[in-house]
Scaffold this motif. Structure first.
Motif, PDB file in Angstrom:
ATOM      1  N   ALA A   1       0.841  -1.201   0.000  1.00 35.09           N
ATOM      2  CA  ALA A   1       0.000   0.000   0.000  1.00 35.09           C
ATOM      3  C   ALA A   1       0.875   1.250   0.000  1.00 35.09           C
ATOM      4  O   ALA A   1       0.606   2.217  -0.722  1.00 35.09           O
ATOM      5  CB  ALA A   1      -0.914  -0.013   1.218  1.00 35.09           C
ATOM      6  N   GLU A   2       1.920   1.193   0.783  1.00 38.13           N
ATOM      7  CA  GLU A   2       2.846   2.331   0.875  1.00 38.13           C
ATOM      8  C   GLU A   2       3.430   2.637  -0.508  1.00 38.13           C
ATOM      9  O   GLU A   2       3.496   3.785  -0.929  1.00 38.13           O
ATOM     10  CB  GLU A   2       3.957   1.950   1.845  1.00 38.13           C
ATOM     11  N   ARG A   3       3.824   1.594  -1.197  1.00 35.94           N
ATOM     12  CA  ARG A   3       4.439   1.781  -2.520  1.00 35.94           C
ATOM     13  C   ARG A   3       3.410   2.293  -3.521  1.00 35.94           C
ATOM     14  O   ARG A   3       3.716   3.134  -4.351  1.00 35.94           O
ATOM     15  CB  ARG A   3       5.022   0.479  -3.028  1.00 35.94           C
ATOM     16  N   GLU A   4       2.172   1.741  -3.417  1.00 37.61           N
ATOM     17  CA  GLU A   4       1.138   2.197  -4.344  1.00 37.61           C
ATOM     18  C   GLU A   4       0.849   3.669  -4.132  1.00 37.61           C
ATOM     19  O   GLU A   4       0.668   4.426  -5.085  1.00 37.61           O
ATOM     20  CB  GLU A   4      -0.127   1.366  -4.153  1.00 37.61           C
ATOM     21  N   LYS A   5       0.795   4.047  -2.854  1.00 41.37           N
ATOM     22  CA  LYS A   5       0.555   5.448  -2.527  1.00 41.37           C
ATOM     23  C   LYS A   5       1.629   6.319  -3.181  1.00 41.37           C
ATOM     24  O   LYS A   5       1.326   7.328  -3.827  1.00 41.37           O
ATOM     25  CB  LYS A   5       0.592   5.598  -1.006  1.00 41.37           C
ATOM     26  N   ARG A   6       2.852   5.879  -3.031  1.00 42.23           N
ATOM     27  CA  ARG A   6       3.953   6.649  -3.579  1.00 42.23           C
ATOM     28  C   ARG A   6       3.845   6.738  -5.102  1.00 42.23           C
ATOM     29  O   ARG A   6       4.052   7.803  -5.697  1.00 42.23           O
ATOM     30  CB  ARG A   6       5.278   6.006  -3.192  1.00 42.23           C
ATOM     31  N   ALA A   7       3.466   5.594  -5.715  1.00 41.54           N
ATOM     32  CA  ALA A   7       3.339   5.570  -7.175  1.00 41.54           C
ATOM     33  C   ALA A   7       2.244   6.537  -7.626  1.00 41.54           C
ATOM     34  O   ALA A   7       2.425   7.304  -8.579  1.00 41.54           O
ATOM     35  CB  ALA A   7       3.019   4.166  -7.647  1.00 41.54           C
ATOM     36  N   ASN A   8       1.093   6.510  -6.921  1.00 41.85           N
ATOM     37  CA  ASN A   8      -0.020   7.389  -7.295  1.00 41.85           C
ATOM     38  C   ASN A   8       0.370   8.845  -7.169  1.00 41.85           C
ATOM     39  O   ASN A   8       0.077   9.664  -8.039  1.00 41.85           O
ATOM     40  CB  ASN A   8      -1.235   7.094  -6.406  1.00 41.85           C
ATOM     41  N   ILE A   9       1.030   9.158  -6.063  1.00 42.01           N
ATOM     42  CA  ILE A   9       1.453  10.546  -5.853  1.00 42.01           C
ATOM     43  C   ILE A   9       2.400  10.978  -6.964  1.00 42.01           C
ATOM     44  O   ILE A   9       2.249  12.053  -7.550  1.00 42.01           O
ATOM     45  CB  ILE A   9       2.133  10.689  -4.474  1.00 42.01           C
TER      46      ILE A   9
ATOM     47  N   PHE B   1       1.384  14.372 -13.902  1.00 45.18           N
ATOM     48  CA  PHE B   1       0.319  15.004 -14.682  1.00 45.18           C
ATOM     49  C   PHE B   1       0.315  16.513 -14.477  1.00 45.18           C
ATOM     50  O   PHE B   1       0.208  17.291 -15.420  1.00 45.18           O
ATOM     51  CB  PHE B   1      -1.041  14.417 -14.281  1.00 45.18           C
ATOM     52  N   ARG B   2       0.399  16.893 -13.214  1.00 44.48           N
ATOM     53  CA  ARG B   2       0.368  18.311 -12.863  1.00 44.48           C
ATOM     54  C   ARG B   2       1.495  19.032 -13.603  1.00 44.48           C
ATOM     55  O   ARG B   2       1.292  20.049 -14.263  1.00 44.48           O
ATOM     56  CB  ARG B   2       0.564  18.422 -11.352  1.00 44.48           C
ATOM     57  N   GLN B   3       2.659  18.459 -13.514  1.00 45.80           N
ATOM     58  CA  GLN B   3       3.831  19.070 -14.130  1.00 45.80           C
ATOM     59  C   GLN B   3       3.619  19.220 -15.634  1.00 45.80           C
ATOM     60  O   GLN B   3       3.931  20.258 -16.211  1.00 45.80           O
ATOM     61  CB  GLN B   3       5.043  18.163 -13.861  1.00 45.80           C
ATOM     62  N   SER B   4       3.080  18.150 -16.233  1.00 48.90           N
ATOM     63  CA  SER B   4       2.932  18.197 -17.687  1.00 48.90           C
ATOM     64  C   SER B   4       1.898  19.251 -18.086  1.00 48.90           C
ATOM     65  O   SER B   4       2.079  19.976 -19.054  1.00 48.90           O
ATOM     66  CB  SER B   4       2.560  16.816 -18.219  1.00 48.90           C
ATOM     67  N   ALA B   5       0.792  19.362 -17.287  1.00 45.79           N
ATOM     68  CA  ALA B   5      -0.233  20.359 -17.600  1.00 45.79           C
ATOM     69  C   ALA B   5       0.355  21.763 -17.499  1.00 45.79           C
ATOM     70  O   ALA B   5       0.126  22.614 -18.364  1.00 45.79           O
ATOM     71  CB  ALA B   5      -1.409  20.201 -16.637  1.00 45.79           C
ATOM     72  N   ILE B   6       1.142  21.958 -16.438  1.00 43.92           N
ATOM     73  CA  ILE B   6       1.760  23.280 -16.249  1.00 43.92           C
ATOM     74  C   ILE B   6       2.664  23.609 -17.431  1.00 43.92           C
ATOM     75  O   ILE B   6       2.602  24.702 -18.008  1.00 43.92           O
ATOM     76  CB  ILE B   6       2.567  23.303 -14.928  1.00 43.92           C
ATOM     77  N   LEU B   7       3.455  22.631 -17.816  1.00 38.83           N
ATOM     78  CA  LEU B   7       4.392  22.860 -18.917  1.00 38.83           C
ATOM     79  C   LEU B   7       3.649  23.175 -20.208  1.00 38.83           C
ATOM     80  O   LEU B   7       4.039  24.067 -20.967  1.00 38.83           O
ATOM     81  CB  LEU B   7       5.289  21.637 -19.107  1.00 38.83           C
TER      82      LEU B   7
END
Lengths: 318, 143
Positions: free
Chosen positions: A181-189, A195-201
């Motif tokens: 779960a910890e790893r999945e959380k990290r992957a999702n984040i 995505f955020r970065q790409s939208a900003i760019l």
């Protein structure tokens, strides 16, 4: 067989037996204790030794090499009440053969029990996560305690190593789930951040392109205006030159230029591959009328022929 | 053929052979005793059997004593005198104090093992040289 022979054989036999009891060879890696009528007197180091037969005898044969003991697997309860299975190994070496021989009975069992109780104490004071991650600390703690406790036995505990600390199966499963779960959380984040970065760019790129386009348009407009200004100036200049020319010459000259331009334009129209049928604007008749003006100009020029070869058009005022 | 001469010669050879099989400088000296008895019975016929046996036993003891007193002092010394003597092997090493010496007693860590040390009072972390070993305790001095 005579009495003498029998006696000789017995003597030889007894002599050899006593010899073998008296002359002892201690191998390297061992030390043997010597007892005189059952009382410890000294220790024989590796090599050949001579004992007084009957009076002295070998007591214990002590292994002086470093030895390893397996600590059997035992259940230990941690501070947070998890039951873990723990086993390990102990390395020890006898430094004092006499003490190891006589100060403790069953040296190995005594040492093992000491190690086992100390492991229980050590892990019992930690919670599960701690006991799983601080193995070195546990090893050192147990080692110091056991080493101190075994000093009177003449042995040195050199190293204690917990081989395996095994929590119950269901606990292992939930630990694995937690980790997943910890790893999945990290992957999702990480994904969301991507995505955020790409939208900003992307937005930034669009902004930049819009700005550049506007700047281009502005520059183009400036240049266009400049061009128009220059054109207007040129036209003004041309008009001035023409009007000056007209002012200083014949007004009919202008008709010459117009007619020439008109014929040129008409020629281009006629040569156009796809346009053979020409609609003439109404005004064109008027323009053609200017040809008559050209005729007049020619006539006037011819009338003045005898006087001047090339006569400027007479001033008519303008 | 005199069987006693033959027997002592054979015994001497058997003992020498035994020494080569299981070396330890022990059978060898019994073998020498057998050789002496063999020479005795060869040169002086008629020694009673009892005396021969007694001579062999006594000569064996003497030869082993001769080896112990005489040859052992001259035999080649081990090039690893501290073998199996862990504390003695540490003499000469310079190590930091894992626990400072207070009232003459402290502790050092060598490899994985902890050793009690005795010496002048020093704070934790001070380096000391091991100068001797007394049982389980190492004697140290300040460097």
């Amino acid at each position: 067989m005579s009495m003498g022979t029998l006696l000789a054989v017995v003597l030889l036999f007894a002599g050899v037996v006593i010899l073998f009891k008296a002359v002892r060879m201690v191998p390297q890696g061992y030390e043997w204790t010597v007892e005189a009528f059952g009382k410890y007197t000294h220790t024989m180091t590796p090599g050949l030794h001579f004992l007084i037969p009957i009076y002295q005898g070998v007591g214990r044969k002590i292994n002086m090499m470093e030895q390893v003991l397996e600590v059997p697997s035992q259940d230990v309860i941690t501070k947070d009440n998890a039951v873990v299975k723990v086993d390990g190994i102990v390395f020890f070496q006898v430094l004092d053969a006499a003490k190891a021989a006589y100060e403790v009975a069953q040296l190995e069992i005594a040492t093992l029990n000491l190690v086992m109780t100390n492991i229980r104490t050590s892990i019992g004071s930690m919670d599960l996560d701690e006991s799983l991650s601080k193995r070195d600390e546990i090893n050192a703690k147990v080692l110091v305690a056991v080493d101190q406790a075994t000093h009177p036995w003449g042995i040195k505990v050199n190293r204690i190593e917990l081989k395996d600390i095994q929590p119950p199966r269901d606990l292992i499963e939930s630990m694995a789930r937690q980790m997943k779960a910890e790893r999945e959380k990290r992957a999702n984040i990480l994904e969301a951040e991507g995505f955020r970065q790409s939208a900003i760019l992307k937005a930034e790129g669009e902004k930049q392109s819009t700005i550049l386009e506007a700047e281009g348009n502005r520059e183009a407009a400036f240049r266009e205006a400049e061009a128009r200004e220059r054109l207007a100036m040129a036209e003004a200049k041309a008009t001035e030159v023409v009007s000056n020319a007209i002012a200083s010459g014949n007004v009919q000259a202008i008709n010459y230029f117009v007619a020439q331009k008109y014929i040129e334009a008409f020629k281009a129209l006629a040569e156009a591959p796809n346009q053979k049928f020409v609609m003439m604007p109404m005004e064109s008749a008027g323009v053609i009328g200017s040809l008559a003006g050209i005729g007049e100009l020619a006539k006037e020029a011819l009338n003045q022929q005898p006087g001047r070869a090339v006569a400027p058009a007479p001033r008519t005022g303008g | 053929m005199r069987w006693d001469v033959f027997t002592w010669a054979a015994l001497a050879l058997v003992l020498f052979a035994a020494e080569t099989m299981a070396p330890g400088a022990f059978m060898l000296w019994l073998g020498f005793a057998a050789v002496v008895v063999f020479l005795g019975v060869l040169l002086i016929p008629g020694i009673p059997l009892l005396a021969q046996a007694a001579a062999f036993i006594v000569l064996s003891f003497i030869s082993i004593q001769v080896y112990r007193k005489w040859f052992r002092g001259r035999e080649r010394q081990s090039d690893q005198p501290a073998l199996n003597r862990r504390a003695a092997a540490l003499v000469g090493r310079v190590v930091p104090l894992e626990r400072g010496i207070v009232q003459g007693h402290g502790r050092v860590q060598i490899a994985d093992a902890y050793w009690d040390v005795a010496g002048p009072d020093l704070p934790t972390g001070a380096t000391v040289r091991i100068v001797g070993a007394e049982g389980m305790t190492l004697q140290v001095e300040a460097v």
